[in-house]
Design an enzyme around this catalytic site. Structure first.
Site, mmCIF file in Angstrom:
data_model
loop_
_atom_site.group_PDB
_atom_site.id
_atom_site.type_symbol
_atom_site.label_atom_id
_atom_site.label_comp_id
_atom_site.label_asym_id
_atom_site.label_seq_id
_atom_site.Cartn_x
_atom_site.Cartn_y
_atom_site.Cartn_z
ATOM 1 N N VAL A 32 0.833 -1.203 0.000
ATOM 2 C CA VAL A 32 0.000 0.000 0.000
ATOM 3 C C VAL A 32 0.876 1.265 0.000
ATOM 4 C CG1 VAL A 32 -0.360 0.155 2.515
ATOM 5 C CG2 VAL A 32 -2.136 0.940 0.964
ATOM 6 N N ASP A 33 2.044 1.177 0.607
ATOM 7 C CA ASP A 33 3.003 2.301 0.626
ATOM 8 C C ASP A 33 3.397 2.681 -0.806
ATOM 9 O OD1 ASP A 33 4.852 4.139 1.569
ATOM 10 O OD2 ASP A 33 6.239 2.664 2.388
ATOM 11 N N GLY A 123 0.305 -7.365 5.519
ATOM 12 C CA GLY A 123 0.904 -7.759 4.241
ATOM 13 C C GLY A 123 2.331 -8.218 4.438
HETATM 14 N N1 AR6 Z 1 -5.231 -0.265 -0.953
HETATM 15 C C1 AR6 Z 1 -5.600 -0.899 0.184
HETATM 16 N N2 AR6 Z 1 -4.903 -1.927 0.719
HETATM 17 C C2 AR6 Z 1 -3.789 -2.329 0.068
HETATM 18 C C3 AR6 Z 1 -3.331 -1.720 -1.126
HETATM 19 C C4 AR6 Z 1 -4.099 -0.641 -1.642
HETATM 20 N N3 AR6 Z 1 -3.762 0.010 -2.768
HETATM 21 N N4 AR6 Z 1 -2.200 -2.362 -1.526
HETATM 22 C C5 AR6 Z 1 -1.949 -3.337 -0.635
HETATM 23 N N5 AR6 Z 1 -2.916 -3.328 0.322
HETATM 24 P P1 AR6 Z 1 1.468 -3.949 3.142
HETATM 25 P P2 AR6 Z 1 2.565 -3.931 5.888
HETATM 26 C C6 AR6 Z 1 -3.082 -4.199 1.504
HETATM 27 O O1 AR6 Z 1 2.428 -5.025 2.743
HETATM 28 O O2 AR6 Z 1 2.224 -5.371 6.084
HETATM 29 C C7 AR6 Z 1 5.805 -1.836 2.459
HETATM 30 O O3 AR6 Z 1 6.826 -2.195 1.605
HETATM 31 C C8 AR6 Z 1 -2.336 -5.513 1.532
HETATM 32 O O4 AR6 Z 1 -3.031 -6.503 0.752
HETATM 33 O O5 AR6 Z 1 1.244 -2.831 2.212
HETATM 34 O O6 AR6 Z 1 2.250 -2.968 6.996
HETATM 35 C C9 AR6 Z 1 6.193 -0.728 3.437
HETATM 36 O O7 AR6 Z 1 7.105 0.158 2.876
HETATM 37 C C10 AR6 Z 1 -2.380 -5.833 3.023
HETATM 38 O O8 AR6 Z 1 -3.637 -6.422 3.388
HETATM 39 O O9 AR6 Z 1 1.890 -3.281 4.566
HETATM 40 C C11 AR6 Z 1 6.781 -1.519 4.554
HETATM 41 O O10 AR6 Z 1 8.127 -1.849 4.299
HETATM 42 C C12 AR6 Z 1 -2.292 -4.441 3.680
HETATM 43 O O11 AR6 Z 1 -2.570 -3.499 2.632
HETATM 44 C C13 AR6 Z 1 5.955 -2.788 4.585
HETATM 45 O O12 AR6 Z 1 5.461 -2.961 3.261
HETATM 46 C C14 AR6 Z 1 -0.930 -4.110 4.271
HETATM 47 O O13 AR6 Z 1 0.096 -4.689 3.470
HETATM 48 C C15 AR6 Z 1 4.768 -2.650 5.493
HETATM 49 O O14 AR6 Z 1 4.100 -3.883 5.560
#
Ligand code: AR6
Length: 173
Positions: A32-33, A123
């Site tokens: 999501v970042d 994620g």
């Molecule tokens: N909209 C909503 N949710 C989303 C989107 C989106 N566009 N894209 C992904 N998700 P994650 P974390 C969901 O990995 O676990 C990054 O590299 C995804 O399916 O984004 O907190 C950062 O820079 C999951 O359910 O975040 C950090 O290094 C949720 O968002 C690390 O990942 C969170 O997944 C953070 O990991």
């Protein structure tokens, strides 16, 4: 305060603030970042770099939150927070609760009335979706502020959406 569960892409949400599940560097990443930085444009990275040069030279600690402008996004602000990384041994639910609660506190401080959250740490950071959902629901349920009118959880996958649905049903009894 209304609470809504939605499935989809958080970058499209026309709310006052969207929350970014960032890492301590604040300089972008995947998931999501990455989606938020792509949709907001390069000025978001510049704003995050500026935070690193001023308030957070060592990076944003796990559980804390900070707001920037949202640039090209429909939202007005991005609230960056860092969830705990289970794969690095950060398995204390208190850290995850803080990420949600401090994001809500920042939203109150900047005067946001509507906020959208992703499933922080569910994620790349490897937390179980049910644990994230339960912690998120509790943090919002215990939030003492008065400014926020609507909290959305914008969930990407069916699995995570089901986990949040179940957590809300549990809360509402
Ligand atoms: N909209 C909503 N949710 C989303 C989107 C989106 N566009 N894209 C992904 N998700 P994650 P974390 C969901 O990995 O676990 C990054 O590299 C995804 O399916 O984004 O907190 C950062 O820079 C999951 O359910 O975040 C950090 O290094 C949720 O968002 C690390 O990942 C969170 O997944 C953070 O990991």
């Amino acid at each position: 305060m209304d609470i809504e569960l939605l499935q989809g892409d958080i970058t499209t949400r026309d709310v006052d603030a969207i929350v970014n599940a960032a890492n301590s560097s604040l300089l972008g990443g995947g998931g999501v970042d990455g989606a938020i930085h792509r949709a907001a444009g390069g000025q978001l990275l510049e704003a995050c770099r500026a935070l690193r040069q001023t308030d957070y030279p060592e990076g944003l600690p796990v559980g804390q939150a900070v707001a920037t402008d949202a640039f090209n996004l429909p939202a007005r602000w991005v609230i960056h927070t860092v969830g705990p990384n289970a794969l690095a041994g950060q398995t204390d639910p208190e850290l995850l609760r803080q990420a949600f609660a401090n994001s809500l506190a920042v939203a109150e401080r900047i005067g946001a009335a509507t906020i959208a959250f992703p499933a922080i740490s569910a994620g790349v950071y490897g937390w179980d979706a049910d644990d994230v959902a339960r912690t998120a629901v509790q943090a919002v349920g215990n939030h003492p502020g008065t400014c926020l009118e609507r909290v959305e959880f914008v969930l990407f996958s069916d699995r995570v959406a089901r986990a949040f649905q179940a957590a809300f049903e549990e809360l509402r009894g």
